[in-house]
Design a protein around this motif. Structure first.
Motif, short mmCIF file in Angstrom:
data_model
loop_
_atom_site.label_atom_id
_atom_site.label_comp_id
_atom_site.label_asym_id
_atom_site.label_seq_id
_atom_site.Cartn_x
_atom_site.Cartn_y
_atom_site.Cartn_z
N GLY A 137 0.81 -1.39 0.01
CA GLY A 137 0.11 -0.01 0.05
C GLY A 137 0.73 1.44 -0.15
O GLY A 137 0.30 2.32 0.23
N MET A 138 2.15 1.28 -0.12
CA MET A 138 2.90 2.31 -0.15
C MET A 138 3.81 2.65 -1.61
O MET A 138 4.65 3.38 -1.64
CB MET A 138 4.32 2.05 0.68
N THR A 163 -4.92 1.82 3.45
CA THR A 163 -4.19 2.81 2.85
C THR A 163 -5.02 3.29 1.83
O THR A 163 -6.15 2.80 1.23
CB THR A 163 -2.83 2.01 2.33
N LYS A 174 0.96 2.24 7.76
CA LYS A 174 1.40 3.19 7.60
C LYS A 174 0.77 3.81 6.11
O LYS A 174 -0.17 3.22 5.55
CB LYS A 174 3.09 3.12 7.06
N ARG A 175 0.76 5.14 6.04
CA ARG A 175 0.07 5.93 5.11
C ARG A 175 -1.60 5.87 5.02
O ARG A 175 -2.30 5.15 4.24
CB ARG A 175 0.59 5.54 3.57
N ARG A 193 0.40 7.94 9.94
CA ARG A 193 0.35 6.46 10.08
C ARG A 193 -0.30 6.24 11.49
O ARG A 193 -0.16 7.06 12.34
CB ARG A 193 1.93 5.73 10.09
N GLY A 247 5.64 6.26 6.42
CA GLY A 247 4.06 6.36 6.25
C GLY A 247 3.62 8.00 6.15
O GLY A 247 2.42 7.85 6.40
#
Ligand code: MTE
Ligand code: MO
Length: 251
Positions: A92-93, A172, A224-225, A211, A207
């Motif tokens: 998801g990053m 996310t 994160k994010r 986050r 993040g």
């Protein structure tokens, strides 16, 4: 002590072997069927499948009744915090997140979503935590984070009534990583919607812009994010729980 050796006629043996195979085959099919039912249901609702949900009820009871809301996780001095905090987990990053377009979405109810921009979040009361961050992969590291306490966040946006819900779900922006967390752990005073690491803007890979930091849980839960946050009485879908890890991942 001489035991009689039983002679089983060969045709009887064949029959037993055949029965064993049939029973084995039936059990295997039942297992595969159950597995398919559990894992191949449509997953679009964002909630855990009913089969998995039932198996969580004992844990749910434990976290509601035994886990004490107020208990603090051991904290450390800032100077003991790692200068170069480890980076782990990239689901998801993808890409760089831009706060000109990013908004935190808070789903209060179906069709009722609050959107909050990055700069507004920075004006909320700030809390710092320095704690030993533990990953299920076996490493740990003392790290220093700052952000807004989840409890303060609820207060600020008049969302305190949401505490009556059993869980909070976080996802996310691309919906590729998602966690579900019991409300008691979310309300623990060291749980942060975090925007800083070591007193500086949260790096992208850790993040940015926001986050979760939740010291009562293993790293897998520190999403994160954050894109969307929602409330629910049934366990929200959880990325690592679906890979077989404990849903609560408590410490
Ligand atoms: N979006 C997202 N958040 C995530 C992960 C991930 O893969 N994607 N991994 C988790 C895991 S397993 C750990 S240990 C921590 C690591 O946080 P860090 O990169 O700041 O060390 O992030 C958690 N949050
Ligand atoms: Mo982890």
């Amino acid at each position: 002590m001489n035991e009689e050796i039983k002679h089983v006629p060969i045709n009887k043996l064949r029959r037993r072997t055949a029965i064993s195979f049939i029973v084995f085959g039936l059990l295997l099919s039942a297992g595969i069927f159950a597995f398919n039912r559990l894992y191949h249901q449509p997953l679009s609702e964002g909630y855990l499948q009913p089969g998995l949900r039932r198996s969580l009820q004992a844990n749910e009871w434990f976290f509601e009744h035994v886990f004490s809301k107020g208990k603090l996780t051991k904290s450390y001095d800032k100077q003991d915090a790692a200068k170069n905090a480890r980076v782990n987990g990239h689901a998801g990053m993808d890409g760089i997140l831009d706060t000109n377009t990013w908004r935190l979405k808070v789903a209060r109810a179906p069709g009722d979503t609050l959107t909050i921009d990055y700069h507004e979040l920075l004006t909320l009361p700030k809390t710092e935590v320095v704690f030993d961050f533990k990953c299920v992969e076996g490493w740990d590291q003392v790290t220093w984070w700052s952000g807004v306490r989840f409890a303060d966040f609820l207060k600020k946006y008049n969302l305190e009534a949401m505490q009556a819900k059993k869980y909070v779900g976080l996802i996310t922006p691309d919906r590729k990583y998602f966690v579900g967390i019991d409300m008691a752990s979310m309300m623990q005073p060291q749980t942060l919607l975090c925007y800083e690491l070591n007193g500086k803007v949260l790096p992208q890979e850790q993040g940015y812009p926001l986050r979760l930091i939740i010291p009562v849980k293993y790293g897998i839960k520190h999403l994160k994010r954050i894109g969307t946050l929602y409330f629910s009485d049934i366990p929200p879908r959880d990325y690592w729980a679906e890979q077989g890890y404990d849903y609560y991942a408590g410490l």
